[in-house]
Design an enzyme around this catalytic site. Sequence first.
Site, short mmCIF file in Angstrom:
data_model
loop_
_atom_site.label_atom_id
_atom_site.label_comp_id
_atom_site.label_asym_id
_atom_site.label_seq_id
_atom_site.Cartn_x
_atom_site.Cartn_y
_atom_site.Cartn_z
CE1 TYR A 1 7.08 7.59 11.04
CE2 TYR A 1 7.30 9.98 10.98
CZ TYR A 1 7.10 8.78 10.32
OH TYR A 1 6.91 8.76 8.96
CB VAL B 1 11.17 -5.03 7.73
CG1 VAL B 1 10.66 -5.22 6.32
CG2 VAL B 1 10.32 -4.02 8.51
CG LEU C 1 4.90 6.73 0.74
CD1 LEU C 1 6.03 7.27 1.61
CD2 LEU C 1 4.37 7.82 -0.18
CB SER D 1 -0.92 0.02 1.23
OG SER D 1 -0.14 0.08 2.42
CB CYS E 1 8.12 2.04 1.25
SG CYS E 1 8.76 2.91 -0.19
CB THR F 1 0.15 7.14 3.18
OG1 THR F 1 0.13 7.75 4.48
CG2 THR F 1 1.24 7.78 2.33
CG ASP G 1 3.32 -4.90 3.15
OD1 ASP G 1 3.45 -3.74 2.71
OD2 ASP G 1 2.75 -5.15 4.23
CE LYS H 1 9.94 6.81 8.86
NZ LYS H 1 10.06 5.82 7.77
#
Length: 254
Positions: free
Chosen positions: A160, A58, A17, A15, A85, A195, A36, A164
């Site tokens: 978050y 992941v 990006l 889904s 992603c 998204t 995924d 990142k």
Amino acid sequence: MLIRGESAIVTGAASGLGAATAQRLAEQGAKVAVLDFDLTGAERVAGEIGGIAVQVDVSDADAVKSAVDAACEGLGQVPRIAVNCAGVGLAARIVGREGKLSFDVFEKTLKVNLFGTYHVMSHAAARMVELEPLETTERGVIVNTASVAYEDGQVGQAAYSASKGAIAAMCLPAAREFARHGIRVVAIAPGLFHTPMMEGLPEEVTTKITADIPFPARLGQPEEYALLAEQIITNPFLNGTTIRLDGAVRLPPR
């Protein structure tokens, strides 16, 4: 690097990006492995683009190794392109109501976003170094996904932003390490995009969010992320940097 005739791994590709990127690369002539946690979604996207679907968590290094091996086998070649992603956007204050701490959110966010990116980058690069270089002397390119939150983190985004920020920070040392193998590493830092995470917000909240975006005054489209990923792959002098893709937005504290 020319995309046509190559193969690619895209994580988080069921889904958002990732799906848009898988679609774009397939349109440009690549054979794509759609990775995924959501196998049903991965199979749907893979079916649409003539790719293969591989389920993976992941955050689990062993699972990533198995998934990359399965992708190589299914594609019939080692992918020269890897786009990360996969990620989660959990939010929590460091110290919440009644003194509740949020280390569980911090740990899960880093495991998926940061460790997940590192695992995929590591296993993809380990296979890329075995490839013969192209005429451009390239062996591969890895595109990781940071976020504007690494610079503009809002209240509740400590986990978050940390995840990142680390993705952005490791971009240059990774590019320098892999340079001798002809493997480039670039990160994209998306701003506010349309998204699945955004789709769950009330309309009034989305309206308020988009009001902060200078131009274009709208949410970014996943296809615009995919376009930048394509441009990174095809431009051999893009390396070791993090590119903001955000319509000039700078996130307010809240």
